[in-house]
Design a protein around this motif. Structure first.
Motif, PDB file in Angstrom:
ATOM      1  N   TRP A  64       0.823  -1.205   0.000  1.00 16.38           N
ATOM      2  CA  TRP A  64       0.000   0.000   0.000  1.00 16.38           C
ATOM      3  C   TRP A  64       0.862   1.262   0.000  1.00 16.38           C
ATOM      4  N   ILE A  65       1.967   1.242   0.720  1.00 15.95           N
ATOM      5  CA  ILE A  65       2.877   2.395   0.714  1.00 15.95           C
ATOM      6  C   ILE A  65       3.402   2.638  -0.699  1.00 15.95           C
ATOM      7  N   GLN A  66       3.849   1.580  -1.363  1.00 21.30           N
ATOM      8  CA  GLN A  66       4.391   1.717  -2.715  1.00 21.30           C
ATOM      9  C   GLN A  66       3.308   2.131  -3.707  1.00 21.30           C
ATOM     10  N   GLN A  67       2.128   1.569  -3.557  1.00 20.42           N
ATOM     11  CA  GLN A  67       1.033   1.886  -4.471  1.00 20.42           C
ATOM     12  C   GLN A  67       0.617   3.345  -4.363  1.00 20.42           C
ATOM     13  N   ARG A  68       0.525   3.854  -3.141  1.00 15.59           N
ATOM     14  CA  ARG A  68       0.125   5.248  -2.955  1.00 15.59           C
ATOM     15  C   ARG A  68       1.228   6.210  -3.410  1.00 15.59           C
ATOM     16  N   LEU A  69       2.476   5.848  -3.183  1.00 17.47           N
ATOM     17  CA  LEU A  69       3.589   6.687  -3.639  1.00 17.47           C
ATOM     18  C   LEU A  69       3.600   6.779  -5.163  1.00 17.47           C
ATOM     19  N   LEU A  70       3.384   5.660  -5.839  1.00 14.53           N
ATOM     20  CA  LEU A  70       3.348   5.656  -7.304  1.00 14.53           C
ATOM     21  C   LEU A  70       2.186   6.490  -7.824  1.00 14.53           C
ATOM     22  N   TRP A  71       1.039   6.444  -7.147  1.00 15.55           N
ATOM     23  CA  TRP A  71      -0.116   7.240  -7.590  1.00 15.55           C
ATOM     24  C   TRP A  71       0.213   8.724  -7.525  1.00 15.55           C
ATOM     25  N   TRP A  72       0.798   9.163  -6.442  1.00 15.41           N
ATOM     26  CA  TRP A  72       1.136  10.578  -6.302  1.00 15.41           C
ATOM     27  C   TRP A  72       2.145  11.009  -7.360  1.00 15.41           C
ATOM     28  N   ARG A  73       3.146  10.186  -7.606  1.00 15.87           N
ATOM     29  CA  ARG A  73       4.167  10.548  -8.590  1.00 15.87           C
ATOM     30  C   ARG A  73       3.620  10.533 -10.018  1.00 15.87           C
ATOM     31  N   LYS A  74       2.622   9.723 -10.260  1.00 18.02           N
ATOM     32  CA  LYS A  74       2.042   9.610 -11.603  1.00 18.02           C
ATOM     33  C   LYS A  74       1.492  10.939 -12.094  1.00 18.02           C
ATOM     34  N   TYR A  75       0.906  11.732 -11.207  1.00 21.00           N
ATOM     35  CA  TYR A  75       0.245  12.971 -11.615  1.00 21.00           C
ATOM     36  C   TYR A  75       1.051  14.224 -11.275  1.00 21.00           C
ATOM     37  N   ALA A  76       2.271  14.044 -10.783  1.00 21.03           N
ATOM     38  CA  ALA A  76       3.093  15.191 -10.398  1.00 21.03           C
ATOM     39  C   ALA A  76       3.829  15.768 -11.599  1.00 21.03           C
ATOM     40  N   SER A  77       3.989  17.088 -11.597  1.00 21.23           N
ATOM     41  CA  SER A  77       4.810  17.735 -12.614  1.00 21.23           C
ATOM     42  C   SER A  77       6.275  17.381 -12.413  1.00 21.23           C
ATOM     43  N   ASP A  78       6.691  17.276 -11.155  1.00 22.08           N
ATOM     44  CA  ASP A  78       8.059  16.889 -10.808  1.00 22.08           C
ATOM     45  C   ASP A  78       7.992  15.734  -9.806  1.00 22.08           C
ATOM     46  N   PRO A  79       7.986  14.478 -10.287  1.00 20.22           N
ATOM     47  CA  PRO A  79       7.854  13.324  -9.388  1.00 20.22           C
ATOM     48  C   PRO A  79       8.923  13.256  -8.305  1.00 20.22           C
ATOM     49  N   ALA A  80      10.077  13.867  -8.553  1.00 22.02           N
ATOM     50  CA  ALA A  80      11.155  13.823  -7.568  1.00 22.02           C
ATOM     51  C   ALA A  80      10.793  14.574  -6.289  1.00 22.02           C
ATOM     52  N   GLN A  81       9.776  15.450  -6.367  1.00 21.92           N
ATOM     53  CA  GLN A  81       9.356  16.213  -5.193  1.00 21.92           C
ATOM     54  C   GLN A  81       8.400  15.423  -4.295  1.00 21.92           C
ATOM     55  N   ILE A  82       8.029  14.218  -4.726  1.00 18.76           N
ATOM     56  CA  ILE A  82       7.137  13.361  -3.945  1.00 18.76           C
ATOM     57  C   ILE A  82       7.968  12.258  -3.309  1.00 18.76           C
ATOM     58  N   SER A  83       7.842  12.072  -2.013  1.00 16.81           N
ATOM     59  CA  SER A  83       8.651  11.073  -1.320  1.00 16.81           C
ATOM     60  C   SER A  83       7.831  10.388  -0.235  1.00 16.81           C
ATOM     61  N   CYS A  84       8.428   9.377   0.354  1.00 17.24           N
ATOM     62  CA  CYS A  84       7.802   8.668   1.470  1.00 17.24           C
ATOM     63  C   CYS A  84       8.681   8.837   2.702  1.00 17.24           C
ATOM     64  N   SER A  85       8.058   9.108   3.818  1.00 19.97           N
ATOM     65  CA  SER A  85       8.812   9.278   5.056  1.00 19.97           C
ATOM     66  C   SER A  85       9.372   7.939   5.529  1.00 19.97           C
ATOM     67  N   GLU A  86      10.261   8.005   6.474  1.00 18.56           N
ATOM     68  CA  GLU A  86      10.738   6.778   7.104  1.00 18.56           C
ATOM     69  C   GLU A  86       9.610   6.152   7.918  1.00 18.56           C
ATOM     70  N   LEU A  87       9.653   4.841   8.028  1.00 20.20           N
ATOM     71  CA  LEU A  87       8.631   4.125   8.787  1.00 20.20           C
ATOM     72  C   LEU A  87       8.748   4.482  10.264  1.00 20.20           C
ATOM     73  N   GLU A  88       7.617   4.825  10.858  1.00 21.34           N
ATOM     74  CA  GLU A  88       7.584   5.226  12.265  1.00 21.34           C
ATOM     75  C   GLU A  88       6.801   4.186  13.062  1.00 21.34           C
ATOM     76  N   THR A  89       7.410   3.655  14.105  1.00 23.72           N
ATOM     77  CA  THR A  89       6.752   2.679  14.967  1.00 23.72           C
ATOM     78  C   THR A  89       6.150   3.399  16.166  1.00 23.72           C
ATOM     79  N   LEU A  90       4.823   3.363  16.272  1.00 21.94           N
ATOM     80  CA  LEU A  90       4.131   4.053  17.361  1.00 21.94           C
ATOM     81  C   LEU A  90       4.038   3.180  18.600  1.00 21.94           C
ATOM     82  N   ASN A  91       3.809   1.888  18.409  1.00 28.29           N
ATOM     83  CA  ASN A  91       3.834   0.902  19.490  1.00 28.29           C
ATOM     84  C   ASN A  91       4.053  -0.464  18.856  1.00 28.29           C
ATOM     85  N   GLU A  92       3.978  -1.523  19.631  1.00 23.81           N
ATOM     86  CA  GLU A  92       4.297  -2.845  19.093  1.00 23.81           C
ATOM     87  C   GLU A  92       3.310  -3.316  18.031  1.00 23.81           C
ATOM     88  N   ASN A  93       2.134  -2.692  17.962  1.00 23.03           N
ATOM     89  CA  ASN A  93       1.123  -3.102  16.987  1.00 23.03           C
ATOM     90  C   ASN A  93       0.913  -2.101  15.856  1.00 23.03           C
TER      91      ASN A  93
END
Length: 359
Positions: free
Chosen positions: A153-182
């Motif tokens: 899902w992370i990869q799919q949503r990132l690709l969707w955003w880059r698909k419609y961007a004028s400059d895809p390089a300006q679209i990125s994904c943050s580092e994975l953040e662990t909020l708790n064990e679940n």
């Protein structure tokens, strides 16, 4: 709050005002209200549809739902600030519909009323809207496939955003953040004049939300795999249409030059993706001597294209052809049809491409 560098931001807001996209009405504390013009309404509609298509139409086993804008609480008429809780309450019915078979998704789109700003920066225009159009997808899968599904899902949503961007390089994904064990989450991020900011959240919530709902409703929400039963794992994608719109407009904003007669003048334009642009085509006339005849052809062409589902911009003003090109570029219109005396004599129409300015 951090103070953004607003030199470019002020230019973008000015362009949005001039080209009938959107303008701020007034501030109410930390939030603002906005008025959308024709270009803003159509661009927002197109982006809304693309979001819906990516999360619903193109996905199998995905079920749209809808709730009241009021929270389901004992307090009367308390407006909701997000869609997550209301969407999850549809799970018992959808589980029966799919015969307790995973995976599947539930999607809801609707108005929300934020309790706090979604950004740390000041004066970020549509990010401070007091009424927002939110969309949330809740994906339910087995615990054994949750990690892989979360990454997909992370990869799919990132690709969707880059698909419609004028400059895809300006679209990125943050580092994975662990909020708790679940619970873990990541953000799709875009570059704005004030810096990098979040535009979509993808969060893996584990099985606890479903377990809590099962405890509250006393309804069985478990699925079976052979002789084993398990509680579905929840992955959620959520975004706000106004934030998406602001990201697209900032990404598309470009400063360039335009030719008017023998002079080159500095101009601004929006390099919007054709599927996001408010109109797909503008019709202009390059002849004044036979203007009445050309207007008849323009009206016929306008009607014919609209009947085919193509949004057409046909302004009946006295601007020169060059000035109409500049206005069309400011609105991000991909093509301009130029009607001339040659159109009347031989049926030919010149077509100008926004990106190349060639005819």
């Amino acid at each position: 709050m951090a103070k953004a560098s607003l030199t470019q931001m002020e230019k973008i807001i000015s362009l949005l005002h001039k080209s009938s996209f959107v303008k701020r009405n007034r501030n109410r504390g930390k939030f603002s209200s906005y008025t959308f013009g024709p270009a803003g309404v159509l661009t927002s509609r197109n982006l809304n549809q693309l979001l819906w298509d990516s999360l619903v139409t193109s996905q199998i086993d995905t079920y749209p739902v809808e709730n009241s804008v009021f929270r389901n609480t004992d307090e009367p008429k308390q407006l909701r600030s997000n869609l997550s809780q209301g969407t999850l309450k549809h799970l018992p019915d959808i589980l029966q519909l799919v015969n307790y078979t995973l995976p599947f998704a539930i999607v809801q789109r609707g108005q929300t009323f934020p309790e706090s700003l979604a950004t740390q920066y000041e004066d970020t225009f549509l990010f401070d809207s007091s009424v927002q159009t939110s969309i949330v997808l809740q994906y339910f899968c087995s615990p054994s496939s949750a990690l892989q599904s979360f990454d997909q899902w992370i990869q799919q949503r990132l690709l969707w955003w880059r698909k419609y961007a004028s400059d895809p390089a300006q679209i990125s994904c943050s580092e994975l953040e662990t909020l708790n064990e679940n619970t873990s989450r990541a953000f799709i991020q875009c570059q704005f004049p004030w810096g990098q900011d979040n535009v979509e959240e993808i969060i893996s919530r584990g099985s606890n939300p479903v377990s809590d709902l099962q405890e509250t409703t006393k309804v069985k929400l478990q699925c079976a795999n052979g002789n084993k039963s398990y509680t579905p794992h929840l992955i959620e994608c959520s975004t706000v249409l106004e934030h998406c719109l602001m990201a697209c407009l900032c990404d598309a904003y470009t400063e360039s030059t335009a030719q008017t007669g023998k002079k080159s003048i500095p101009t601004e334009k929006l390099n919007l993706h054709p599927k996001i642009a408010p109109y797909k085509l503008s019709i202009v006339s390059s002849s004044k001597s036979r203007s009445n005849e050309i207007q008849e052809v323009a009206s016929y062409l306008n009607k014919d294209l609209r009947n085919a589902g193509i949004d057409v911009f046909h302004a009946k003003d006295s601007l020169s052809v060059e000035d109409q090109f500049i206005r069309n570029d400011m609105m991000g219109l991909p093509y301009t049809a130029i009607l001339s005396e040659g159109t009347l004599d031989s049926g030919t129409i010149e077509l100008r491409n926004k990106d190349t300015t060639l005819k």
